[in-house]
Design an enzyme around this catalytic site. Sequence first.
Site, PDB file in Angstrom:
ATOM      1  N   SER A 339       0.906  -1.261   0.085  1.00 25.47           N
ATOM      2  CA  SER A 339       0.004  -0.014  -0.025  1.00 25.47           C
ATOM      3  C   SER A 339       0.803   1.362  -0.153  1.00 25.47           C
ATOM      4  O   SER A 339       0.312   2.382  -0.099  1.00 25.47           O
ATOM      5  CB  SER A 339      -0.991  -0.097   1.088  1.00 25.47           C
ATOM      6  N   HIS A 381     -15.273   0.396   4.160  1.00 23.88           N
ATOM      7  CA  HIS A 381     -14.882   1.814   4.666  1.00 23.88           C
ATOM      8  C   HIS A 381     -16.024   2.569   4.362  1.00 23.88           C
ATOM      9  O   HIS A 381     -15.978   3.912   4.712  1.00 23.88           O
ATOM     10  CB  HIS A 381     -13.637   2.340   3.955  1.00 23.88           C
ATOM     11  N   CYS A 394      -7.708   2.490   1.807  1.00 21.00           N
ATOM     12  CA  CYS A 394      -8.758   1.814   1.303  1.00 21.00           C
ATOM     13  C   CYS A 394      -8.446   1.132   0.084  1.00 21.00           C
ATOM     14  O   CYS A 394      -8.137   1.701  -0.846  1.00 21.00           O
ATOM     15  CB  CYS A 394     -10.044   2.553   1.267  1.00 21.00           C
TER      16      CYS A 394
END
Lengths: 721, 371
Positions: A339, A381, A394
């Site tokens: 990420s 989310h 997310c």
Amino acid sequence: MKLFGPNNTVMSLIFGKKTVTEASQSFTFGRRAFFLGGAQLAVGGLLATRMGWIAIAENEKYELLSESNRVNLTITPPRRGWIVDRKGLPLASNRTNFRVDIIPDRLQDRDRVIAELSKLLKLDPNDVDRINEDLDKAAGFQPVQVADDLSYEEYAALSVRLSEFPGVAPAQGFSRFYPAGPSVGHLIGYVGAASAEDYQKTKDPLLITPGYKTGKQGLERSLDKLLTGKPGARRVEVTAHGRIVRDLATRPDTPGRSVKLTIDAGLQEFAGRRLGEQSGSIVVMDCLTGDILTSTSMPSFDPNSFSDGISHLEWQMLSENDHVPLRNKTLAGLYPPGSTVKPMVALSFLEAGLDPDESTICTGGLRVGNRVFHCHSRRGHGTVNMHRAIEQSCDIYFYYFAQKIGMDVIAAMARRLGLGQKFDLPFPNQSYGTVPDPAWKLKKYKEEWQPYDTVNATIGQGFMLVNPTQMCVMAARLATGLDLNPHFLADGKRHEGTPLGIPLEHLTVIRNAMKDVVNGGGTGRAARVDIPNVLLAGKTGTAQVRNISSAERAGGVRGNAGLPFKLRDHALFQGFAPYDNPRYAISCILEHGGHINRMQDSPGIVGDCITFLYDPAKAMEKLAGYEKVWGGTPQERLEKQLNEFRIAKGLAAAPPDNAANASNAATPANDGEPEAPDPDQARESADAGAPADVEEPREAPSSAHPASAPAVAPLPLPEAQ
Amino acid sequence: MNKLVPVPDAIARLPWGLYALLTGIACFGGVVLYSAAGGHLMPWAGMQLARFAVFLVMAEVIGRVPHQLIRAGAFPLYGAILIALILVELIGGVAGGSQRWINLGFMQLQPSEFMKVAVVLAVARFYSILPIAQTRTFTAIWPALALIGFPALLVLVQPDLGTALMISMGGVTVMFLAGLPLRLFVGTGLAGVAIVPITFSFLHEYQRNRILIFLDPESDPLGAGYHISQSKIAIGSGGLFGKGFLNGTQSHLDYLPEGHTDFVFATMAEEWGMLGGVGLIAALFILLRWGMRVAQQTEDRFARLVAAGLTTTIFLYVAINLMMVMGLAPVVGIPLPFMSYGGSSMLTVMLCIGIIRNIDRNRETLGDRWR
């Protein structure tokens, strides 16, 4: 006796028919004596001529030969240039030492000599192993080091008994010294005696001069030319037996040049120690210049012990360790960035014209083609815009918009920010990773790019691979919008980056989101730093190294703590500080960190490193507390590990065993840890044997451990393309 | 030419001319040995000069003994030394090495050294009693060959190729001078030349190597060719004038092996150069010329054969040694008279000179008594 009768034909054939009288015989004698005298004179003339030929005609040749007999040129190795940090603190220096070598050619009665020497110099069995090994391998001319760093008393004791040890040569010289030990191991590298192959190639007599060391790894190797000075020379008159009669001339050596690095020695050591028991790397870059302040890869080896000639056992231990202490992870380690690429991907969205306020709804999963891709939050989310997507990491937001915008835009931005880029750095072994795009996939796999490839790439998985240094460059470019490049050498010039042409308002969106990752309600709250006016901006990352099957997902994904080390996720973090006026960029990757241990997780480590830059005392205080738990500094732990390894191998017989037990008994501080480590260690080492790296195909392709022990002490570390 | 050049008459009247020449050479030898010892009289130069003094007196004494004694003593002397040679062979066999001497307590007697003189005396004696008419019969050949061959063989198995060679050549020279048909020598010589390649093919590998290394010593500079290589370096680096007294590096730094014995000429040449070398060669050849003159001026058959034979013996010392140190002959261990340190060779050479001197003194009175 008829044969000898005067009328015999044979007789007359041999002796002729002349009758000999006294007068004729006297005449014959006179003639023959004259002939003999003449022949003698002719020989005399021949001898005189021969002498003239040698002494006059060939005089020059023989004079030269006579000189080369008489004069012996002894080379004194040049002192190696220092490597210093940005403030001038030594990272590699020289210290005077007393040394003992063996010249294999002159050694007699090897067993006796080595036995006596080990008694005299108190060598441990480890050293004796190494000496014997080196002696077996050594070419006759190449001295084998017996012991280094002797005290003057030991040196003197040996010197007086020298006549008992033919082939043993005590010497005074310089040895390389790395004050920071393991924490600079991969950065600086180490030195060692030149190999026989090197000598065969160049025939440079310096290479076989005792005490001469050449750079074998890291900066020591790539800067070898600069660091090596000009050897000194001593012309001496020697006898045929090698005894020195007198000095003819001496030329002192010219020390090599000192090299100043951009590294901050304090931070480098702190970072190395702060990584604790993790297999990880930290890179810190100056956002104004691109100077690399820290490039740490742990666990590491102690370059001091490499420079002395590493023991077989220590090498074996290092190469069997599943934390790969022999690989410089900062440049040769490749990881899926996870990420941590999301800010970069978001920036590419902005570049493509996406409104940062445009949002999507995360329900915890998104169907792409015929497969459902999940978000790390199973519950979802909810409504997510760009800021929230970065802050909460997310996945669905990125899946959704990436499919709309396309991989080429993302890949272009990734390259602009330094992923997949080859930097001209002074290190022999580097891996550059991959930024995948449709063209690349077609070329490499002859397959069309699929939507799920885009989806994977947006969360830094799939084909995407980076090394920690590239990740740090990405953080620095995100922070500044400047085309910063990493530098290791302080060459006095100021390398200001040129603008990448990214609008400031785009950058501001990203920076604010990254600030809230750490300081808001985001995923990196553990990285928060307690320094006034300094807010760290960052992005966490988790990179899977295994496929999670749908069955497993249904039954509940197993926590990382329950997995074997090799299957745990990589834990990553990249960021910069202060967020509003970036000064430092940082990346941290923990191999198989798995986010198990908060104290040793990447956000916490990054936070402490940034703290160190502003308030070293505070950071050190915190570290001291941690190290009590971990069992000391990396150096101390390395030594302890070696002892345990020796016991596990059953190699160390009584004496070191006792010593280890004694030291265990003597340090009740270790009580916190049960006695488990020994068997554990042994089992893990055994598990992590040859097939260790097979499970990690994403990493540097040719990074297989050298399965066999090194030929001579310093063998090149695992290389990567 | 040199003052010392002895006009035969002058020699007869002035034996001091000869002795001055000998003393000159010996003193030069002493100087070289002084340098070889690193500038010390001991252990070599002093001893060498003392020996020379003793042997010079001995030579003069031999010069003055009745000539008859030498003539009558030729065969007994030869016999005694032959027995000694056999003894050495037996003792050496027991000692398990190549021992070449008998230890007499005060000195070590090396019988093969004296055989060089004795063989000349014996063969000359043989031809002096051989009826002239039989000079061209087998009777003139086989006893002489036996006289030469037996001791030469004994020495050869010691093994001492150099000395065996010198004994043979000394004896054969006397045979040659005694008037044996020339074709014998020419024929044998040609046969020898023809045999060389055949012999070579029969040699062992290592023996062939030894010969090849002699032909090209540089091919094995650290092994068998080492002596010759270093010797040539010493001589060659001396140049015309040499490196100067006590300045030789080859000898002083031990690169030159045997620098005070067999290779003393190289030690000398390094420091005294070509001038020293040619001077020494000239001096030695003046000595030889004196010996040959004595032979030619003597009418007596035995005496002139002995004089010429012994002169040839001295010549062989000089020639073989110098050829060896200059790389023209293999290393066979023949010392250079007056220069090389060692008692035996000097004793032999002084014996030769004493006997030639004796002949020189008596040649007026010697009738040619053929018996």
